[in-house]
Design a protein around this motif. Structure first.
Motif, PDB file in Angstrom:
ATOM      1  N   TYR A  63       0.836  -1.209   0.000  1.00 45.17           N
ATOM      2  CA  TYR A  63       0.000   0.000   0.000  1.00 45.17           C
ATOM      3  C   TYR A  63       0.869   1.256   0.000  1.00 45.17           C
ATOM      4  O   TYR A  63       1.957   1.273   0.588  1.00 45.17           O
ATOM      5  N   PRO A 134      -4.976   6.458   4.473  1.00 46.38           N
ATOM      6  CA  PRO A 134      -4.740   5.660   5.677  1.00 46.38           C
ATOM      7  C   PRO A 134      -5.689   6.009   6.819  1.00 46.38           C
ATOM      8  O   PRO A 134      -6.184   7.133   6.919  1.00 46.38           O
ATOM      9  N   THR A 168      -7.184  -2.417   4.485  1.00 50.65           N
ATOM     10  CA  THR A 168      -5.997  -2.828   5.228  1.00 50.65           C
ATOM     11  C   THR A 168      -6.338  -3.517   6.542  1.00 50.65           C
ATOM     12  O   THR A 168      -5.442  -3.909   7.286  1.00 50.65           O
ATOM     13  N   TYR A 203      -1.435  -1.322   7.501  1.00 46.75           N
ATOM     14  CA  TYR A 203      -0.671  -0.157   7.029  1.00 46.75           C
ATOM     15  C   TYR A 203      -0.004   0.565   8.203  1.00 46.75           C
ATOM     16  O   TYR A 203       1.183   0.888   8.151  1.00 46.75           O
TER      17      TYR A 203
END
Length: 216
Positions: A63, A134, A168, A203
């Motif tokens: 990512y 994120p 994630t 992540y």
């Protein structure tokens, strides 16, 4: 005496004739093979496969953050395990998501998935990269701490920012003989007991957990 000699001569001539046929037909009589000379080598030669070299592309990160324009991922190109550093051409399937810079690094542009292609000496290899927003914070907001055996409970997770990627996240159960949890955060009661459900962000490496009781 003459009769026995005649039979011997006849048998000799028959054997001689058969031997001549076998020699002339390279060990064959009709469709039957009596001699297998050189067939093994021929078979091995005919069936031997030519192994072609294989080009491989590996992107270091799974990512990249679309919110960090300095984020990047290195790439490694190899042929049968031997690293190739020069002469590789890279391209992205969608440069609005990710592109390759002058240092042959993948850099983020916008959220989504892109396929990076490496070409070298007529060979080609691909690998995927995902660009995300994120997660900064995450909190379980599930109010029910009890699940009945055979029933489901959807775990409620609040994240910031609101448009953060949930791709994630991975859910796990501390004891799958008591309760299981799927990729969408749905818990299923299996047997009576206490269990901890944990969500992990690959992540940021952050985790959050909640304790549940499974009852009959």
């Amino acid at each position: 005496m003459k009769k026995g000699l005649s039979i011997s001569i006849i048998l000799f001539l028959i054997v001689l004739a058969l031997a001549t046929v076998i020699v002339l037909n390279k060990g064959h009589i009709g469709t039957y093979s009596l001699v297998n000379v050189g067939s093994e080598n021929k078979s091995n030669s005919d069936t031997q496969e030519v192994i072609k070299p294989k080009l491989t592309l590996e992107i270091e990160k799974d990512y990249l953050s679309s919110k960090d324009k300095k984020d990047y991922s290195e790439m490694m190109v190899s042929i049968d395990g031997e690293i190739v550093t020069d002469g590789v051409e890279f391209s992205s399937s969608n440069e609005k998501i990710a592109k390759v810079n002058n240092n042959d690094e993948v850099v983020p542009v916008g959220d989504g998935k892109a396929t990076i292609t490496a070409k070298y000496d007529g060979m080609e290899a691909t690998d995927d990269i995902r660009v995300i927003t994120p997660i900064k914070t995450m909190t379980f907001t599930t109010t029910n701490s009890t699940v009945r055996i055979g029933k489901d409970l959807q775990m409620k997770l609040k994240v910031t920012p609101n448009d953060a990627s949930m791709d994630t996240l991975t859910y796990t159960s501390s004891d799958e003989e008591i309760a299981t949890v799927n990729a969408n955060g749905i818990v299923t009661g299996i047997s009576a007991g206490k269990v901890t459900i944990t969500v992990h962000d690959s992540y940021t490496d952050a985790e959050k957990s909640v304790n549940l009781t499974i009852r009959k």
